[in-house]
Enzyme design. Sequence first.
Site, PDB file in Angstrom:
ATOM      1  N   GLU A 166       0.882  -1.346   0.068  1.00  0.00           N
ATOM      2  CA  GLU A 166      -0.011   0.101   0.123  1.00  0.00           C
ATOM      3  C   GLU A 166       0.661   1.284   0.005  1.00  0.00           C
ATOM      4  O   GLU A 166       0.765   2.004   1.056  1.00  0.00           O
ATOM      5  CB  GLU A 166      -0.992  -0.173   1.266  1.00  0.00           C
ATOM      6  N   GLU A 351      -5.440  -8.519   0.812  1.00  0.00           N
ATOM      7  CA  GLU A 351      -6.152  -8.278   2.152  1.00  0.00           C
ATOM      8  C   GLU A 351      -7.679  -7.944   1.904  1.00  0.00           C
ATOM      9  O   GLU A 351      -7.980  -7.557   1.085  1.00  0.00           O
ATOM     10  CB  GLU A 351      -5.633  -7.111   2.937  1.00  0.00           C
TER      11      GLU A 351
HETATM   12  C1  BGC Z   1      -3.147  -2.477   6.155  1.00  0.00           C
HETATM   13  C2  BGC Z   1      -3.176  -3.239   7.270  1.00  0.00           C
HETATM   14  C3  BGC Z   1      -4.307  -2.512   8.270  1.00  0.00           C
HETATM   15  C4  BGC Z   1      -5.527  -2.783   7.630  1.00  0.00           C
HETATM   16  C5  BGC Z   1      -6.665  -2.285   8.346  1.00  0.00           C
HETATM   17  C6  BGC Z   1      -4.515  -2.081   5.452  1.00  0.00           C
HETATM   18  O1  BGC Z   1      -4.463  -0.622   4.865  1.00  0.00           O
HETATM   19  O2  BGC Z   1      -2.189  -3.068   5.274  1.00  0.00           O
HETATM   20  O3  BGC Z   1      -2.044  -3.151   7.987  1.00  0.00           O
HETATM   21  O4  BGC Z   1      -4.290  -3.322   9.434  1.00  0.00           O
HETATM   22  O5  BGC Z   1      -5.592  -2.001   6.157  1.00  0.00           O
HETATM   23  O6  BGC Z   1      -6.901  -1.147   8.747  1.00  0.00           O
END
Ligand code: BGC
Length: 456
Positions: A166, A351
């Site tokens: 990111e 994610e």
């Molecule tokens: C990040 C994580 C974070 C998640 C939730 C993402 O932007 O990679 O490290 O915990 O979002 O906020």
Amino acid sequence: MTDYSFPDDFLWGSATSAHQIEGSPLADGAGASIWQRFAHTPGLTANGDTGDIACDHYNRYRDDVALMASLGLKAYRFSVAWGRVLPQGTGTVNQAGLDFYDRLVDTLLEHGIQPLPTLYHWDLPAALDDRGGWLNPDISHWFADYGEILFRKLDGRVKRWATLNEPWVVTDGGYLHGALAPGHKNLFEAPIASRNLMRAHGAAVQRYRAAGAHEIGLVVNIEPKYPASDNDADRAATERSDAYMNRQYLDPAYGRGCPAELAEIFGPAWQPWSEADLELAAQPTDWLGINYYTRGVMTDDPLKWPVRAGYVRQAGKTYTETGWEVYEQGLTDTLLWIKERYGNPPVTITENGSAFFDPPKARDGRIRDPLRVDYLQRHLRAVHAAIQAGADVRGYMAWSLLDNLEWSLGFSKRFGIVHVDFETQDRTAKDSARFYAKVVASNGAALGQDPWSLVD
Ligand code: BGC
């Protein structure tokens, strides 16, 4: 009834990052990171929370890997703490730090779990921050040198690497708004940091071609933008926010240059990239990681610096504890947009997940998190829909395996499918983990069933 089966070799897993779970940030010769400094500066994190202990994964990684195996997970996305491997960020390797990741990878493989390491998930060595961090153009060499150490050590066993996690958050949080380490608030620094991040990504990919033999790619967070109304001002605000958050990194990574809107957004702080920078950022990659949480419905708002676009809250929708609308259609839209705009690269969802309030453990030992189960089911169905429509999606990593340190928000927000009791370090698979395990075991087919029948 829809058949929700996924492609045969679909990679089901979960994700974490080093600073959010490992704890022991200075153990065995590791160098401090910018997050160590940030969290130890009073007032910068919720409740003064730090990563000193976090999930104590540094000491408990074997149990955590066994836990993943018990859920039937096939892959694990984690990140490497740069300062464990190179305490000063460059120069002398700290063997003990490197060995930790070596052991982690071996343990994963012993359990049949594919390791998906990310080189950089926000924990820059503090010693490099002292030399300008992401503002110093030399960071492309520092990063490639660091990457090469890992490629040489682990590429025989690691088949898929990610460079950066990111870049938008690194720049927006770290250099523009200052809510994340290193906490700068500077319009002029933000575009420099962005450029150096993408140069570093490209330099690491180049180095990988010489030192590695498998796959390497970039991980970006995408938040699709939709206009709050049909009027021209809202549409233009939507395009600006899309350029700023989504296209700013993907366009250069796929050889499309920098979005024109960035000059308008940054005004006097914008400097066009040189041909050499554009070429470096556009090194061909093998896969793309997408982090997806929510969408943005945007309106023109001159007071919202510097993009002049504000979020419009949607009536009647569910919002997570981090204030994000649950909007699974945005994930399908994102995957199809990537297919169209960037030539259908192989994508892994690196994610996707949600923070919700979790009730205490019930007498039967379960932690019932129905909103997270619902979020997961909706989003996995949305991935399936994108695959049906031709998007080349190869894997899905639930964020997160464990409740963990949510950066400046400390331990106040829980994203885990596994609950962590931060007093005792006990782990308990929540209903969402039980649900996900059933989905994984059925290669997706169980998404067609009533989720409650799967967890009860
Ligand atoms: C990040 C994580 C974070 C998640 C939730 C993402 O932007 O990679 O490290 O915990 O979002 O906020």
